[in-house]
Design a protein around this motif. Structure first.
Motif, PDB file in Angstrom:
ATOM      1  N   SER A 115       0.964  -1.254   0.127  1.00  0.00           N
ATOM      2  CA  SER A 115       0.060  -0.071   0.066  1.00  0.00           C
ATOM      3  C   SER A 115       0.710   1.349  -0.027  1.00  0.00           C
ATOM      4  N   LEU A 116       0.504   2.215  -0.765  1.00  0.00           N
ATOM      5  CA  LEU A 116       1.091   3.628  -0.708  1.00  0.00           C
ATOM      6  C   LEU A 116       0.166   4.575  -0.089  1.00  0.00           C
ATOM      7  N   SER A 117       0.745   4.949   1.153  1.00  0.00           N
ATOM      8  CA  SER A 117      -0.133   6.000   1.839  1.00  0.00           C
ATOM      9  C   SER A 117       0.803   6.721   2.805  1.00  0.00           C
ATOM     10  N   ALA A 118       0.507   7.858   2.891  1.00  0.00           N
ATOM     11  CA  ALA A 118       1.225   9.083   3.593  1.00  0.00           C
ATOM     12  C   ALA A 118       2.620   8.989   3.094  1.00  0.00           C
ATOM     13  N   GLY A 119       2.884   8.597   2.138  1.00  0.00           N
ATOM     14  CA  GLY A 119       4.275   8.577   1.623  1.00  0.00           C
ATOM     15  C   GLY A 119       5.102   7.613   1.826  1.00  0.00           C
ATOM     16  N   ARG A 120       4.518   6.481   2.366  1.00  0.00           N
ATOM     17  CA  ARG A 120       5.239   5.285   2.980  1.00  0.00           C
ATOM     18  C   ARG A 120       4.537   3.916   1.948  1.00  0.00           C
ATOM     19  N   PRO A 180      -3.597  11.836   6.331  1.00  0.00           N
ATOM     20  CA  PRO A 180      -3.573  11.998   4.786  1.00  0.00           C
ATOM     21  C   PRO A 180      -4.424  10.715   4.401  1.00  0.00           C
ATOM     22  N   GLY A 181      -5.418  10.981   3.523  1.00  0.00           N
ATOM     23  CA  GLY A 181      -6.327   9.922   3.005  1.00  0.00           C
ATOM     24  C   GLY A 181      -7.555   9.698   3.570  1.00  0.00           C
ATOM     25  N   GLY A 182      -7.489  10.135   4.929  1.00  0.00           N
ATOM     26  CA  GLY A 182      -8.930   9.859   5.539  1.00  0.00           C
ATOM     27  C   GLY A 182      -8.924  10.015   6.901  1.00  0.00           C
ATOM     28  N   THR A 185      -2.520   3.584   8.920  1.00  0.00           N
ATOM     29  CA  THR A 185      -1.805   4.627   9.838  1.00  0.00           C
ATOM     30  C   THR A 185      -2.092   4.742  11.004  1.00  0.00           C
ATOM     31  N   VAL A 186      -3.532   4.841  11.271  1.00  0.00           N
ATOM     32  CA  VAL A 186      -3.901   4.735  12.715  1.00  0.00           C
ATOM     33  C   VAL A 186      -3.618   3.578  13.417  1.00  0.00           C
ATOM     34  N   MET A 187      -3.843   2.406  12.747  1.00  0.00           N
ATOM     35  CA  MET A 187      -3.469   1.203  13.772  1.00  0.00           C
ATOM     36  C   MET A 187      -2.134   0.928  14.011  1.00  0.00           C
ATOM     37  N   THR A 188      -1.200   1.424  12.901  1.00  0.00           N
ATOM     38  CA  THR A 188       0.329   1.361  13.290  1.00  0.00           C
ATOM     39  C   THR A 188       0.429   2.266  14.424  1.00  0.00           C
ATOM     40  N   SER A 191      -9.193   2.606   3.930  1.00  0.00           N
ATOM     41  CA  SER A 191      -8.089   1.552   3.941  1.00  0.00           C
ATOM     42  C   SER A 191      -6.837   1.958   4.448  1.00  0.00           C
ATOM     43  N   SER A 192      -6.544   3.198   3.674  1.00  0.00           N
ATOM     44  CA  SER A 192      -4.960   4.050   4.118  1.00  0.00           C
ATOM     45  C   SER A 192      -5.149   4.650   5.520  1.00  0.00           C
ATOM     46  N   ALA A 193      -6.260   5.035   5.845  1.00  0.00           N
ATOM     47  CA  ALA A 193      -6.378   5.672   7.244  1.00  0.00           C
ATOM     48  C   ALA A 193      -6.416   4.701   8.294  1.00  0.00           C
ATOM     49  N   HIS A 194      -6.709   3.176   7.873  1.00  0.00           N
ATOM     50  CA  HIS A 194      -6.857   2.297   8.833  1.00  0.00           C
ATOM     51  C   HIS A 194      -5.430   1.842   9.354  1.00  0.00           C
TER      52      HIS A 194
END
Length: 632
Positions: free
Chosen positions: A507-512, A596-598, A620-623, A615-618
């Motif tokens: 997954s590409l999310s928040a630059g990672r 970013p993303g949600g 990031t937040v879960m990590t 899914s991207s917010a999920h």
């Protein structure tokens, strides 16, 4: 990590969007999308991690002064010289309009509120932002950070506009910003080589035309006005203007004092001379018009081949110098400035930006009154002004329709959408020329029309929406981050083999780039496929009390009662998230996180639940949440 373009849509329909100022946060645009504050959106980005910014054209600089002066961004900004000088003009005009609305005593509360939202920067911020831009030329190779090479190719849209290609370790990703195939306008033509070189294509902008009911020159079928050549559309606008001027009428052209407007003024002026008609008075109502027209003449090397050739004669590419020399070209900064000028009488050809609704309404109202008072004797003697025309050439039919609704002119409007930006038809032509592409990202409204044809191509096609993270399955030839390499190494050691197969989603999310393994968080007895489905489902509710893994114990093993919303919000803010306590009913405890993303809402009642908007917010937040709980 880098940013391509810093644009923001111009909010030129304040009265439609703000029916109730008290409910501003709940208002939506006419197209149904939520009206967002640019400061809130920019606040979700960690600007200290952004390495550089690429600007494609002067329309994509609206947020740049705020980013360079009021965020932690400290990297370089790259743009062509015309993009820089025209972009400064566009920013100054937006600032002038916003400040004027705040000074206007007659402006409504909705207009004042909108102007206040638009004041992201001052004139000093604009100057400071321009000083931080590095000028580049088309095809010039630059290296903003080690191992990364960047260059731009002409997009054909406007003077100096370009499409950026970012190359890292031999892999090229091309960002197709606002572009056009049109070759009869004054900017440098589209460079197709950008499609043949890149392994990944990202189409950043495309117009979504809809059948129009605007004006007397209705072109309702999208395919019809797409197939019509732009030169024919420009000739149609020119013919309408000349026909009105022949009858001692006046013409109001709704458009910015750059871009296609320059071509229309050029055509009208040349045809007036060819027909041996009296030259009208060309009046530009804009604080930047005089500068933008001059820039067109002095930047000949950025123009199309036909106008570029005039520089060797030497001649000016545009007609504004000759009009100014003969006293037929006039500039006024605003409607108030127009009242103080003593301009010649006769036929007028007035150019007003679409955002200046006050000036547009003034001319329409005044000319309608003149037409009603004009008698047949006045017309016979040549002193009457009964006829006028309003010309609109915007290729965004929805925006043009809203403008017409505000003007209420009737049959005097001639609307001819000059199709300059890419549509899904243009993108389809681009895909046929993409020889090396493996992945293509297109806007959601384009993907909806191309979805049935995606199987014809060898590459993978994905859709995206702006301000939303996008998940893409990457090929194995990509260079993997260290955390994913560590996971693969662990699998190899556990199996005692020389290689290991890791299944999951990249997954590409928040630059990672993150790897979500199918079996990593599966509960006992839960199939891996079902676990993966629950992780990627948009808007899912995740129960943290039953989803512990080997590395992260489930929350039922912790003392949940000692966690308060305030404490959790502080801890999440400490790891780089934007968290706040939700003001809810008595007895309810929750924390809202914006990424970013949600966004996500963490409910602390009994068993902890996390509602994620994407899914991207999920991910990031879960990590981050597991990191906080593990350290507690």
């Amino acid at each position: 990590m880098f940013i391509v373009d810093c644009g923001w849509p111009a909010d030129d329909d304040a009265d439609d969007m703000y029916a109730d100022i008290g409910k501003q946060q709940q208002q939506r645009r006419p197209n149904g999308k939520l009206l967002q504050n640019p400061r809130d959106v920019l606040g979700t980005i960690n600007w200290a991690r952004v390495d550089f910014i690429l600007i494609s054209n002067y329309e994509q600089m609206r947020l740049l002064p705020y980013i360079t002066e009021y965020t932690e961004f400290s990297g370089p900004v790259y743009a062509t010289e015309p993009t820089k000088v025209y972009g400064k003009c566009v920013l100054e005009e937006a600032l002038y309009v916003a400040q004027g609305a705040l000074r206007d005593d007659t402006a409504g509360s909705s207009t004042r509120m909108l102007a206040q939202r638009g004041l992201l920067y001052s004139s000093r911020d604009i100057v400071a932002a321009m000083e931080k831009i590095t000028d580049v030329r088309h095809n010039e190779m630059i290296s903003p950070v080690p191992f990364v090479q960047v260059y731009t190719r002409s997009s054909g849209y406007c003077i100096g506009a370009g499409n950026w290609t970012v190359e890292y370790k031999g892999h090229r990703t091309a960002f197709i910003s606002t572009s056009t195939f049109v070759s009869c306008l004054h900017p440098q033509e589209w460079d197709i080589s950008i499609l043949r070189e890149a392994q990944a294509l990202v189409f950043c902008d495309a117009v979504d035309p809809a059948p129009s009911s605007v004006g007397s020159s209705e072109i309702g079928d999208e395919g019809a006005w797409q197939s019509a050549h732009v030169s024919q559309l420009l000739n149609q606008l020119c013919s309408t203007a000349i026909s009105t001027l022949k009858q001692r009428g006046r013409v109001l052209l709704v458009g910015e004092p750059y871009g296609v407007t320059q071509d229309i003024v050029q055509l009208v002026s040349e045809n007036i001379v060819a027909l041996n008609l009296p030259q009208p008075q060309f009046v530009f109502v804009s604080p930047i018009a005089e500068h933008t027209l001059q820039y067109g003449n002095i930047m000949g090397e950025w123009l199309c081949e036909s106008k570029h050739a005039l520089l060797y004669l030497p001649e000016y590419p545009f007609s504004d110098k000759e009009l100014r020399k003969k006293g037929h070209l006039h500039f006024v900064s605003s409607l108030a400035d127009l009242a103080t000028k003593n301009l010649p009488q006769g036929n007028w050809f007035v150019v007003v930006p679409p955002s200046d609704t006050e000036t547009l309404n003034h001319f329409v109202r005044q000319w309608q009154q003149d037409a009603q008072r004009c008698s047949s004797a006045d017309m016979a003697s040549g002193t009457g002004m009964a006829k006028f025309s309003v010309l609109i050439h915007d290729d965004d039919t929805a925006r043009a329709q809203r403008l017409v609704n505000r003007l209420s002119v009737g049959p005097e409007i001639t609307y001819v959408p000059v199709a300059r930006r890419f549509t899904f038809h243009s993108i389809e032509q681009c895909l046929a020329a993409a020889e090396r592409a493996h992945h293509v990202l297109v806007p959601s409204h384009v993907y909806a029309r191309l979805e049935t044809k995606a199987g014809r191509y060898e590459f993978r096609m994905f859709e995206f929406s702006h301000l939303q993270a996008t998940t893409v399955d990457l090929d194995t030839d990509r260079h993997l981050p260290l955390d994913i390499q560590s996971e693969m190494t662990r699998r190899v050691r556990e199996g005692g083999k020389q290689h290991a197969l890791v299944e999951g989603k990249l997954s590409l999310s928040a630059g990672r780039i993150r790897l979500e393994c199918l079996d990593e968080d599966a509960a006992p007895g839960e199939p891996a496929a079902e676990a993966a489905k629950s992780k990627t489902e948009i808007g899912s509710r995740y129960n943290l009390a039953t989803t512990g893994s080997a590395n992260t114990p489930s929350l039922t093993q912790r003392d949940l009662a000692r966690w308060t919303p305030e404490k959790l919000a502080d801890e999440l803010n400490g790891v780089g998230l934007k968290a706040s306590v939700v003001s809810a009913a008595a007895g309810s405890r929750a924390v809202r996180v914006v990424v970013p993303g949600g966004s996500a809402t963490i409910h602390l009642d009994n068993e902890w639940l996390v509602d994620c908007s994407s899914s991207s917010a999920h991910w990031t937040v879960m990590t981050s949440l597991r990191q906080v709980l593990k350290a507690a």
